[in-house]
Design an enzyme around this catalytic site. Structure first.
Site, short mmCIF file in Angstrom:
data_model
loop_
_atom_site.label_atom_id
_atom_site.label_comp_id
_atom_site.label_asym_id
_atom_site.label_seq_id
_atom_site.Cartn_x
_atom_site.Cartn_y
_atom_site.Cartn_z
N ASP A 101 0.85 -1.19 0.00
CA ASP A 101 0.00 0.00 0.00
C ASP A 101 0.90 1.25 0.00
OD1 ASP A 101 -2.34 1.45 0.17
OD2 ASP A 101 -2.64 1.15 2.32
N GLU B 179 2.77 5.22 -3.80
CA GLU B 179 2.77 6.22 -4.90
C GLU B 179 4.12 6.92 -5.02
OE1 GLU B 179 0.35 5.76 -2.60
OE2 GLU B 179 -0.84 4.64 -4.05
N HIS C 231 -13.40 -4.86 2.28
CA HIS C 231 -12.44 -4.15 3.13
C HIS C 231 -13.10 -2.91 3.71
CE1 HIS C 231 -8.54 -1.56 3.39
NE2 HIS C 231 -8.69 -2.25 4.50
#
Ligand SMILES: *[C@@H]1O[C@H](CO)[C@@H](O)[C@H](O)[C@H]1NC(C)=O
Ligand SMILES: *[C@@H]1O[C@H](CO)[C@@H](O)[C@H](O)[C@H]1NC(C)=O
Ligand SMILES: *[C@@H]1O[C@H](CO)[C@@H](O)[C@H](O)[C@H]1NC(C)=O
Ligand SMILES: *[C@@H]1O[C@H](CO)[C@@H](O)[C@H](O)[C@H]1NC(C)=O
Ligand SMILES: *[C@@H]1O[C@H](CO)[C@@H](O)[C@H](O)[C@H]1NC(C)=O
Ligand SMILES: *[C@@H]1O[C@H](CO)[C@@H](O)[C@H](O)[C@H]1NC(C)=O
Ligand SMILES: *[C@@H]1O[C@H](CO)[C@@H](O)[C@H](O)[C@H]1NC(C)=O
Length: 897
Positions: free
Chosen positions: A473, A476, A629
């Protein structure tokens, strides 16, 4: 306004004489001042034309700062704007090499005056256009792409070079349709500003991710700006998001002929804008690298995708278990809550395969740790889950805490020794950001030591908590501050002369400074590939650690990431709108070669409702990747937390999914082997049906299963489109009467509408509690006859998670074929995987319009069959046929005359 007009007229009188500003139509204006704050003065300083649109629009001169105004530009290029001219042409082994040059500079600093243009005729359907600095080597994307040194003899495309001003025209030989035409606007190639445009062959554009939008970009009457620079932000429209995929598909509509398609991929990883306008035309503006553009000629849409994946790589084959249901939440907060969830899921008899934990299970949010107080016993729990056939995946963020007491945090200390962290510009100091654990360093996954280091620290944690997959996760990479703990420099990497329309207005917004040093190149160039390299390293690490087929889930992706990872659409919210947008997203990611994709089911942020969560579990059962989730602080949304009635609806959808896993698994195999998408929009299969081009509330799995979810709150019907073909309701087998139009279907909360297309044999399996337990369960075949009484299908089957089952040929591959409405054959073309009994228990044949009077199995009369006259279904039951013992087996029936 009057005052302004007078001013404008004055300017036109004084300036337009030396410029070709005449335009008959607004839509052919190419924006010469895309930044905020355009003014007449600034425009004219660029030697561009400044005029009000011919047709009145609502554009305001004062642009908002958050989002750039996108509409008819006031400031546009004159026809004689100085650009490159052809200097020389040379025929080469790969095609042609052109030299182009310019003498006059543009308004951007550091124009590159001498350029080389390579036209590489790579395959009959793939042209590569490379435009680069003749004198100095520039940054090029470190993606392994095919290197072609010899031109093919025959091509489906023609290339024409216009010498003055320089432009390229690529057309389809067979029809003359334009595939690329850069003559519409001048080429600009400065050090940090590269801009060129192309005419499109129709106003419908597909692809160009990652953005949140409907499937089709219909620019008939619309101007559109899409920005590419990986960014952590909950998906909203009109901003750059987690991943970067500058690939698009454009249909070619010619009257009286079948629709053909072409595609383009700009192999460039720098921050970029792509502008679309109604001409129709597309403009690429990137702030680094070179022009490395691929044109794919299709002609089918799946051909375009194959040609694209030939360049970027085919998707990975996921482990079989990852096709099951995944359950996760942020905020179990304790192992007791997690165990309670698992227990209620099991007690309610939901099939499910994978339990996940989010960052709350970490100790102090440190990677490769678990909270030994609140999640005390996690290692044992994971082993218990694994013993019952379940799998476990945990979250890993790239930021590595740099502020732990000396000697306590090995990932950081080993990383320092191995030199793997990113550094400040022109310095040996680490560049630091802030993420969940506080101040962190960021691994540079392009560093030659990084994969080993990552493997070692993951392996050490695996010895403690034996995870099965890695969820990467925040890659970026995301930071809670802009740039770094010390800000950024003022150099031209941190402050380029032009910044695309990125969220936050600067490249360092909520990430590291673009000037940060990575081993291969500055972060300025590699930023959008951070997730790509992390996925690559994680995939390699998992292979080493588990010696099994890896499962990685990455939020940030780049072209080619599908070789290593699955993807989910990030931090969506529990709204019906978010549920809808998940469909174009999974369809787009399939085009991008990341076929194992899904969205957070029931919504991550905000509180879900029973209705929404039921609808979303039903839809999610048909995502390639299915994970529910939930965010911190929201009430539970695992299926077992809802009412008995909601549970039954969700369970029904889950059982549909689990029964179809052999079909899904075979689709993944085809994606990995022959480059086909797993799920696709309707127009892929029905390109000559114009009604299909903007359908994105329905989709097709493989080529055969049409999913028509109910996406509207409080409704009990859905308007579904059935392209002209034979369709049967799944699983009942009832034939759909009205095709070639929209039909209203019953869609109460208990039901998702799913239909099977005639002409296909769907391999299925009787579901178990999870995919490991159910692996040896009997198979069934659903034979959906076409109007011609035929059908075909296939099945790929292996042990589900070995790395090399293809290389060692340790798999089974079966083909099913129905001919003459009466003869079903099972061909075991490859039958090397013997560890699993491939018992066929049941065959259901749909569309049998005459009474069946007897059935033969392998030449012998077989008594166990039923014929349902009303629904025209033949059921052959109680079979115990091992599908791989004989090369060919036959099931034949006789129809009453
Ligand atoms: C301009 O905006 C008004 C009000 O929002 C709208 O009614 C009108 O259609 C718009 N005109 C154009 C040309 O877009
Ligand atoms: C391009 O280069 C050639 C050869 O050096 C030169 O003669 C010509 O003037 C140049 N053209 C431009 C537009 O700079
Ligand atoms: C461009 O190429 C010419 C030779 O063709 C050379 O003389 C000139 O110096 C080059 N210009 C630049 C800016 O490199
Ligand atoms: C890789 O790590 C070793 C220490 O294990 C170090 O000596 C070496 O310099 C590192 N390589 C690079 C390219 O930094
Ligand atoms: C595209 O938009 C135009 C104008 O709004 C419309 O007429 C056309 O039907 C649209 N095409 C598709 C495929 O949606
Ligand atoms: C069935 O037959 C039709 C007509 O001959 C043919 O076009 C089609 O490809 C066949 N389909 C299958 C699955 O064999
Ligand atoms: C096709 O089916 C018909 C009717 O059941 C049968 O009479 C005929 O022999 C079959 N043809 C073949 C080639 O099997």
């Amino acid at each position: 306004m009057a005052h302004l007009s007078i001013l404008l007229i004055a300017f036109f009188i004084s300036f337009s004489s030396c410029q070709q500003c005449e335009q008959t139509s607004d839509v052919d204006r190419f924006d010469c001042y895309p930044e905020n704050g355009a003014s007449e003065e600034k425009c004219l300083a660029r030697n561009c034309c400044w005029r009000q649109p011919i047709e009145k629009t609502n554009r305001t001169l004062k642009r908002p700062t958050a989002f750039r105004d996108v509409n008819v530009p006031y400031c546009y290029y004159p026809k004689d704007f100085p650009t490159y001219v052809l200097q020389s042409t040379e025929t080469t082994d790969f095609g042609q090499r052109l030299r182009i040059n310019r003498s006059q500079s543009t308004y951007m600093p550091h124009d590159i005056m001498n350029l080389t243009v390579d036209l590489i005729y790579e395959t009959a359907q793939r042209l590569r256009i490379r435009i680069y600095d003749t004198e100095y080597k520039r940054y090029e994307v470190p993606l392994e792409v095919p290197i072609v040194v010899r031109k093919v003899d025959q091509t489906d495309y023609d290339v024409k070079v216009n010498p003055t001003p320089f432009s390229l025209l690529v057309t389809r030989k067979s029809t003359g349709v334009t595939l690329f035409d850069s003559s519409v606007s001048p080429l600009i190639f400065a050090d940090q500003f590269i801009k060129f445009s192309t005419k499109l062959s129709s106003p419908l554009v597909y692809g160009l991710g990652e953005h949140r939008q409907g499937l089709v970009m219909n620019i008939t009457n619309q101007w559109k700006k899409l920005t590419f620079w990986s960014r952590d932000f909950p998906p909203v429209q009109n901003i750059n998001l987690y991943g970067v995929h500058p690939f698009h598909i454009n249909p070619e509509f010619l009257p009286g002929t079948s629709t053909q398609f072409h595609g383009q991929f700009l192999l460039n990883s720098n921050a970029m804008d792509i502008d679309l306008q109604p001409s129709p035309a597309l403009t690429y503006t990137t702030i680094g690298g070179i022009i490395d553009l691929y044109v794919f000629t299709g002609p089918t849409v799946q051909n375009v995708i194959q040609q694209y994946w030939d360049v970027i790589g085919k998707p990975m084959m996921p482990p079989h278990w990852s096709l099951g249901f995944h359950l996760c939440r942020y905020g179990y907060n304790s192992i007791d809550n997690m165990i309670a969830t698992i227990k209620r899921m099991d007690a309610a008899d939901f099939p499910y395969d994978v339990q996940w934990t989010d960052i709350d299970a970490m100790s102090l949010y440190l990677d490769f740790t678990y909270d030994e107080t609140n999640f005390r016993g996690l290692p044992d729990l994971v082993r218990i889950l694994q013993a019952s056939g379940k799998r476990y995946v945990n979250i890993i963020d790239p930021g590595i805490s740099s502020v732990q007491p000396a000697g306590t945090y090995i990932p950081y200390e080993e990383g320092l020794k191995k030199n793997v962290f990113m550094r400040k510009y022109n310095s040996n100091e680490l560049i630091l950001g802030k993420v969940w654990p506080g101040t962190t360093a960021f691994p540079d996954f392009t560093h030659p030591n990084a994969t080993d280091w990552w493997t070692n620290i993951a392996s050490a944690f695996h010895d403690i908590v034996p995870f099965d997959g890695m969820w990467i996760d925040m890659n970026e990479p995301s930071s809670f501050i802009d740039g770094s703990t010390d800000g950024c420099t003022t150099n031209n990497l941190d402050n380029p002369p032009f910044v695309p329309n990125v969220l936050g207005g600067t490249l360092g917004s909520k990430t590291l400074c673009p000037s940060a040093q990575q081993y291969l190149f500055p972060h300025y160039n590699l930023h959008s590939m951070y997730g790509y390299f992390e996925a690559k390293a994680s995939n390699a690490a998992l292979k080493t650690i588990r010696n099994k087929r890896p499962f990685i889930l990455s939020r940030s992706t780049f072209a080619g990431s599908g070789k290593f990872t699955a993807h989910w659409t990030g931090d969506n919210r529990a709204t019906f709108d978010d549920m809808y947008f998940s469909i174009p997203a999974i369809l787009n990611f399939n085009m991008f070669g990341i076929t194992h994709v899904g969205a957070d089911i029931c919504g991550f942020g905000l509180e879900t409702t029973e209705e929404l969560c039921t609808r979303w579990m039903q839809l999610g059962a048909f995502y390639p990747f299915m994970r529910n989730h939930n965010d911190l602080g929201q009430k539970d949304q695992d299926p077992a937390s809802f009412s008995y009635q909601a549970q039954q609806s969700m369970k029904q959808a889950l059982l549909m999914r689990y029964s179809l896993v052999p079909f899904w698994y075979t689709l993944h195999h085809e994606a990995a082997m022959i480059s086909r998408t797993i799920v696709q929009p309707l127009f892929f299969e029905f390109p000559d049906d114009m009604d299909t081009y903007n359908i994105d509330q329905q989709f097709i799995i493989g080529r055969a299963i049409l999913v028509s979810p109910n996406l509207k709150m409080g409704t009990t019907t859905v308007s579904a489109y059935f392209p002209s073909d034979t369709w049967y309701e799944f699983p009942t087998g009832t034939k759909v009467e009205t095709v070639g139009s929209f039909t209203t279907l019953d869609a109460p909360l208990s039901k998702i509408n799913v239909h099977v297309r005639g002409g296909f044999v769907i391999p299925m399996q009787i579901p178990g509690d999870n995919l490991i337990i159910g692996r040896d369960n009997p198979f069934t075949l659903l034979v959906a006859q076409s109007q011609w009484g035929n059908a075909s299908g296939n099945l790929f089957w292996d042990d589900g998670d070995s790395i090399d089952s293809i290389e060692t040929k340790t798999y089974n591959y079966l083909e099913f074929s129905l001919t003459n409405a009466t003869l079903l054959t099972i061909d075991a073309l490859v039958a090397n995987y013997k560890d699993s009994p491939m018992r066929l228990a049941l065959i259901k044949v749909l569309g049998v319009d005459k009474t069946v009077i007897n059935v033969n199995v392998n030449g012998k009369n077989y008594p166990n069959f039923l014929y349902n006259v009303y629904d025209q279904i033949l059921l052959i039951y109680g079979l115990d046929l091992n599908m791989i013992t004989e090369p060919v087996q036959t099931i034949q029936w006789t129809l009453a005359s």
